[in-house]
Design a protein around this motif. Structure first.
Motif, PDB file in Angstrom:
ATOM      1  N   THR A  59       1.035  -0.131 -12.024  1.00  0.00           N
ATOM      2  CA  THR A  59       0.043  -0.243 -11.007  1.00  0.00           C
ATOM      3  C   THR A  59      -0.544  -1.852 -10.930  1.00  0.00           C
ATOM      4  O   THR A  59      -0.729  -2.398  -9.760  1.00  0.00           O
ATOM      5  CB  THR A  59      -1.045   0.496 -11.003  1.00  0.00           C
ATOM      6  OG1 THR A  59      -0.483   2.157 -11.041  1.00  0.00           O
ATOM      7  CG2 THR A  59      -1.869   0.467  -9.809  1.00  0.00           C
ATOM      8  N   SER A 108       0.688  -1.293  -0.176  1.00  0.00           N
ATOM      9  CA  SER A 108       0.100   0.133   0.071  1.00  0.00           C
ATOM     10  C   SER A 108       0.861   1.395  -0.018  1.00  0.00           C
ATOM     11  O   SER A 108       0.564   2.219  -0.659  1.00  0.00           O
ATOM     12  CB  SER A 108      -0.876   0.026   1.056  1.00  0.00           C
ATOM     13  OG  SER A 108      -1.705  -1.210   1.217  1.00  0.00           O
ATOM     14  N   LEU A 145       2.182   1.887  -3.392  1.00  0.00           N
ATOM     15  CA  LEU A 145       1.086   2.475  -4.363  1.00  0.00           C
ATOM     16  C   LEU A 145       0.823   3.752  -4.003  1.00  0.00           C
ATOM     17  O   LEU A 145       0.850   4.473  -5.038  1.00  0.00           O
ATOM     18  CB  LEU A 145      -0.171   1.742  -3.819  1.00  0.00           C
ATOM     19  CG  LEU A 145      -0.667   0.396  -4.780  1.00  0.00           C
ATOM     20  CD1 LEU A 145      -2.059   0.055  -4.158  1.00  0.00           C
ATOM     21  CD2 LEU A 145      -0.937   0.814  -6.172  1.00  0.00           C
ATOM     22  N   PHE A 160      -5.655  -2.207  -2.730  1.00  0.00           N
ATOM     23  CA  PHE A 160      -6.605  -1.449  -3.546  1.00  0.00           C
ATOM     24  C   PHE A 160      -7.773  -0.743  -2.680  1.00  0.00           C
ATOM     25  O   PHE A 160      -8.656   0.019  -3.014  1.00  0.00           O
ATOM     26  CB  PHE A 160      -6.981  -1.803  -4.884  1.00  0.00           C
ATOM     27  CG  PHE A 160      -5.715  -2.026  -5.693  1.00  0.00           C
ATOM     28  CD1 PHE A 160      -4.717  -1.034  -6.034  1.00  0.00           C
ATOM     29  CD2 PHE A 160      -5.603  -3.092  -6.371  1.00  0.00           C
ATOM     30  CE1 PHE A 160      -3.713  -1.241  -6.889  1.00  0.00           C
ATOM     31  CE2 PHE A 160      -4.456  -3.517  -7.212  1.00  0.00           C
ATOM     32  CZ  PHE A 160      -3.640  -2.403  -7.451  1.00  0.00           C
ATOM     33  N   TYR A 216      -7.487   2.752  -2.192  1.00  0.00           N
ATOM     34  CA  TYR A 216      -6.695   3.461  -3.586  1.00  0.00           C
ATOM     35  C   TYR A 216      -8.015   4.139  -4.051  1.00  0.00           C
ATOM     36  O   TYR A 216      -8.992   3.977  -4.180  1.00  0.00           O
ATOM     37  CB  TYR A 216      -6.333   2.386  -4.229  1.00  0.00           C
ATOM     38  CG  TYR A 216      -5.195   3.038  -5.376  1.00  0.00           C
ATOM     39  CD1 TYR A 216      -4.064   3.515  -5.062  1.00  0.00           C
ATOM     40  CD2 TYR A 216      -5.551   2.777  -6.818  1.00  0.00           C
ATOM     41  CE1 TYR A 216      -3.233   3.973  -6.083  1.00  0.00           C
ATOM     42  CE2 TYR A 216      -4.923   3.057  -7.894  1.00  0.00           C
ATOM     43  CZ  TYR A 216      -3.632   3.941  -7.449  1.00  0.00           C
ATOM     44  OH  TYR A 216      -2.747   4.237  -8.255  1.00  0.00           O
TER      45      TYR A 216
END
Length: 206
Positions: free
Chosen positions: A120, A85, A88, A145, A148
């Motif tokens: 990604t 995470s 990301l 995600f 996200y």
């Protein structure tokens, strides 16, 4: 580690479709590719679906690189999900910052949108493989995600591409607006404007 027989790079894949330009039939002939119209300048930017992305050599390379980063994080005692995470979030912040500084947002997007999407999805796949869950095959969100800001798999990646496109454009617009505000703030105040401000200040004190 990703072990496939991929032979086509993302750049080669995109070049085939860039040559088609506005031939929308090309997208219909191969459901593995999608495109976005840039109505500001007439550009069409192609990108692979998240499924098609797995057929490129770039996917293999990215999965292997992200797996190595996750391995290193695990060796440091970091939680696997937290490490993924953080990767990301850092990558998203970086690409938005790059777009904000780009001389031309449209050129930046044309050169970087597909690459960012590809990386990604590859990070999600690397995490899925590393966590022992295997590659997501239905487009259901991988755990990392959850927070996200994009719907990574919806419409085979089309929703992700469209939303990110808008944010990259906005990043540059916001930067331009901030620079303009800064220039105005630094602009010398005229004698007339200064006297008007002084009169207003004096009136407020009465």
């Amino acid at each position: 580690m990703a072990e496939t027989q991929n032979t086509l790079s993302l750049a080669e894949l995109l070049a085939d479709y860039d040559s088609a330009e506005h031939d929308h039939a090309a997208a219909e002939r191969n459901s593995g590719m999608q495109h976005i119209h840039n109505h500001a300048n007439g550009d069409i930017v192609w990108f692979p679906t998240w499924q098609k992305n797995r057929e490129t050599t770039d996917w293999e390379s990215a999965v292997n690189e992200f797996t190595a980063e996750l391995d290193a994080a695990a060796d440091r005692g970091a939680d696997l999900s937290d490490a993924a995470s953080e990767l990301l979030a850092a990558r998203l912040q970086a690409v938005l910052a790059e777009a904000a500084e780009a001389p031309d947002a449209n050129v930046f997007i044309r050169e970087n949108l597909a690459r960012y999407l590809s990386e990604t999805w590859s990070l999600g796949d690397a995490y899925a493989l590393k966590s022992g869950k295997g590659l997501p095959g239905t487009g259901l969100p991988v755990g990392i995600f959850a927070s996200y800001p994009y719907q990574v798999y919806e419409r085979d990646g089309g929703s992700f591409a469209s939303a990110l496109w808008n944010d990259l454009v906005d990043a540059r617009k916001n930067r331009i607006a901030a620079e303009e505000a800064e220039r105005k703030a630094l602009k010398p105040v005229s004698k007339k404007a200064r006297k008007a401000a002084e009169r207003k200040a004096a009136a407020r004190k009465r």
